[in-house]
Every structure is written in structure tokens, then in C-alpha cells.
Scaffold this motif. Structure first.
Motif: not given
Length: 426
Positions: A69-79
Motif C-alpha cells: 500500500g505504501e509503495v503503490l502510493d509512492a510509485v513515480p508517474d513515469e513508471v
């Protein structure tokens, strides 16, 4: 303002060429080709052993869900991100069926955070651990184009579907030359799991991390996803010496080496006047080591005088320990100490030391993997910048503090005496 009048024939000719495709519009604008977005696939173990409650008092599955959950919130838009599971669906004892149990939970592409979180929330520990088959499928999920590709494997156990050895699978994927990196994270791993995950990571130039806490898991996965979006830098092999005089001279860059347990290793850097040296070192514990260890990075003059140091200590909760330092230099007043029109440079010796030890049953050779980063940036513009004092070079700070304290003491004494005199006179 001067205006140029283009002949009508020229204007019509250019427009006609563009319409006919003879002059590409992109070339006319001289726009660089857009780089393809990096691709990352998170491969999560959902086998039955993920029920174990040994991560911060919670089950491994609960810790993984929180971290996701924490990782998905922080994924850069370009990835472009995808999620694949292994062992999530088949609870039975049939090995052939269990070893096919891998599913693409969320396809690689632009991320819908709500949809991805909902998919992860439905997972429950179920079946086998088919790591090899899951890696093959994940590689297929990332096919196409020339984007950066990265698989992040999160598991709490070794593969249960031999003879398809996941380490051999990783080597085959690396041999294809498709630029695929596999990073592995072991949740409370035992020795066998650790060896297997290290082998998988090393085969593709990836990293292995042992995870004991939820924060470590989310932090490391975030770091790896961010790394996919950053330019890939391949460390350059080097070999440190046992003394500064024999050490290799390093340019700014990323270097890799190996250091024996308790060893000192030397490297040299030429730092031009007015530049700031920034260096960091990371040492990985790629085998079982005793608790309580540390790493020390020192910057030393060629005459053996310490300039500045950085150190860090660990207690067995992480597989990588890092330390860094900064050393600013100033330009001489004459600006030409070399006599050739260029500011002088200073030779700085970097000494890397470690305090690792290991049980008698553990081999100490080859040495521990070491990664050294060297960078030279513009130094401080003014001497008033605290970094310009070179706190490791002399008693500047102590002198300033002593004078400040003396002045404050004298002022306070005068004020106190004045108040005493006024009190007596009244």
C-alpha cells in the motif's frame, strides 16, 4: 524589430513538403525522441508460509500488504508497474498443479492505485512457492520495447518446484541480453533461502536484501522502484591497496571491490581547488556474520593526517551498511598555485575499514562486496559557508566557540556588576 518576408513560393513549398511527409515535423522542430517509460513488476509470494507471524508481531502477509500500500502510493508517474503472484490460488497437494500457480494480478502499465491496492487486499496465503515459473512469466510480462526492466521478487522461502532451478532461470534471462534486472527480498530468510535469493540477484546484476520489519520492506521496494526510473549506472571494478601510495586513483563514478573481514583498503582521489569531494561506501554482508559490526570511511592527506571521517554501525538487522563524507576545498588567493594557470589540486586518500567478523564455520574468502561512490561538485562560494571551515582539518570550530563563550562571559560579567553597583547605590 526586423521582420523577414518569406517568398510565398518558399512558404508553399515547405507546407507541401510537410504534408507529403518529405520534411518530418518532428525533425523540423528538432525534438528528441521520447524515452520509453521504465517497467517494473513486483512478484509476491503468497504461499502458505506467509501466514507466519514473525514480522513486528504480525503475519508476513499482513506486513507485505501494508508495504505494498505504501509503495503503490509512492510509485513515480513515469513508471509502468505490474504485480504478479506465486502460490496464491492452489491449496492442494498436487505438485504439478501447485508449480503452475502464478498469476498476473495487475498488468504492467499506467498505475491505477485504487485498483492495484484492491487486488492486493484480496490475497490470502495459500499454496506452493514456484519462484522459477513466476520469474519466467514475469519476464514475458515485461517484453517489448527498449524500456528499463526490473523484477522485484518478495518471498519468505526457497523454491519448491525443482528441478526448475530459479537461479538457472535467472542466468538464462541474463544471457538473453534483454536488460532485465531481478532484485530479491527475503522475509525472515533461513540460510537456504538466502543463498538462493542471492544467486538469483547476482545472476542479473540485481541486489538481495534480508527483511525483518515492515518499514524495511516498504522502504526497500520504494527504493528499487525509484531506481528503475533513474539512469542505470554499472559499477566499475577496481582494487584497493594496503597503503595510500599504492592505491588506484579514482575519477568521479561508481566502483566495486571486495574487502576481507577487518581489512583496511585505500583509494586516491585528486580534488581540484574549489571543488568538494563527496564519497560514500556500502559493504554488503553476503554471508552469515556476527552481530555488531561497522564501516569507517576516512579522508586522509598523503602525509597521513586525517581530514574528515564518516562511520556507521549495525547490529545484524540489515545486509548492507553505508557511510559517507564530504570534504570542501578552497581556491588559493593567487588562484595559480601550480604555475600553469590552473588552480592547485589536492591528493586525498580514502581509507575504507570494516569491523565484520563471522562464525568459525563461515568462509571469509572472497571478501565482502564493497561499492564506492566518488563525486566532485562545486565547493562553497563563500568562506562563511560552514562547510568551508573544513571542520576535520583543524580547530576552527573550537576556536570560534571558545571566543564566543569568552565574549559572552565578559559581557554577562559586566552586566551583573553594573546591576550590583546600581543596587548598592539605591
Amino acid at each position: 524589430m526586423i521582420r523577414r518576408r518569406w517568398p510565398a513560393a518558399v512558404v508553399c513549398g515547405v507546407l507541401a513538403a510537410l504534408a507529403a511527409g518529405l520534411v518530418p515535423a518532428g525533425a523540423a522542430a528538432d525534438e528528441p525522441a521520447e524515452k520509453e517509460a521504465p517497467k517494473v513488476e513486483l512478484v509476491l509470494d503468497v504461499s502458505g508460509s506467509m501466514r507466519e507471524r514473525d514480522i513486528d508481531g504480525r503475519s508476513r502477509m499482513a506486513a507485505a500488504k501494508q508495504a505494498f500500500g505504501e509503495v503503490l502510493d509512492a510509485v513515480p508517474d513515469e513508471v509502468r508497474l505490474g504485480i504478479r503472484t506465486l502460490g496464491a490460488n492452489y491449496p492442494g497437494d498436487d505438485r504439478r498443479t501447485g508449480c503452475k500457480d502464478t498469476e498476473l494480478l495487475y498488468p504492467v502499465g499506467p498505475l491505477d492505485r485504487t485498483e492495484a491496492k484492491t487486488a492486493v487486499a484480496t490475497l490470502a496465503p495459500t499454496g506452493w512457492t514456484p519462484i522459477g515459473p513466476a520469474l519466467l512469466k514475469a519476464a514475458d510480462d515485461l517484453e517489448g520495447g527498449d524500456a528499463t526492466r526490473r523484477i522485484v521478487l518478495i518471498t519468505d522461502g526457497e523454491d519448491t518446484c525443482a528441478p526448475l532451478d530459479p537461479c538457472e532461470v535467472a542466468r538464462e534471462l541474463a544471457a538473453k541480453g534483454i536488460g532485465l534486472t531481478i532484485d530479491t527480498l527475503g522475509l525472515v530468510p533461513d540460510a537456504k533461502t538466502r543463498r538462493q535469493l542471492v544467486c538469483i540477484a547476482e545472476a542479473t546484476g540485481g541486489t538481495y536484501t534480508s527483511v525483518q520489519h515492515t518499514e524495511e520492506l516498504s522502504g526497500r521496494v520504494k527504493q528499487l522502484v525509484d531506481r528503475a526510473a533513474a539512469p542505470v549506472v554499472t559499477p566499475e571494478p577496481t582494487e584497493g591497496a594496503d597503503e595510500c601510495a599504492k592505491a588506484p586513483t579514482l575519477e568521479p563514478g561508481l566502483y566495486t571491490d571486495r574487502e576481507e573481514f577487518g581489512e583496511h583498503r585505500w583509494y586516491r582521489v585528486e580534488v581540484p581547488a574549489g571543488r568538494e569531494l563527496r564519497a560514500s561506501v556500502s559493504i554488503g554482508a553476503d554471508r552469515a556474520v556476527d552481530n555488531d559490526y561497522g564501516v569507517l570511511l576516512r579522508a586522509v592527506t598523503v602525509h597521513g593526517r586525517e581530514i574528515v571521517r564518516g562511520s556507521e554501525a549495525g547490529d545484524g538487522r540489515t545486509d548492507v551498511i553505508s557511510a559517507g563524507l564530504r570534504y570542501p576545498t578552497t581556491i588559493p588567493e593567487d588562484g595559480d598555485a601550480d604555475g600553469d594557470g590552473k588552480p592547485a589540486s589536492e591528493t586525498v586518500c580514502l581509507r575504507v575499514s570494516n569491523s565484520f567478523s563471522a562464525p568459525a564455520s563461515v568462509k571469509t574468502t572472497p571478501g565482502l562486496p564493497l561499492e564506492l561512490t566518488v563525486d566532485l561538485v562545486d565547493g562553497p562560494d563563500e568562506a562563511a559557508d560552514p562547510a568551508a571551515f573544513g571542520l576535520g582539518r583543524g580547530p576552527w570550530l573550537l576556536g570560534v566557540l571558545a571566543l564566543t563563550g569568552l565574549a559572552a562571559g565578559l559581557l554577562w560579567g559586566l552586566v551583573a556588576r553594573r546591576r550590583t553597583d546600581l543596587g548598592r547605590s539605591s
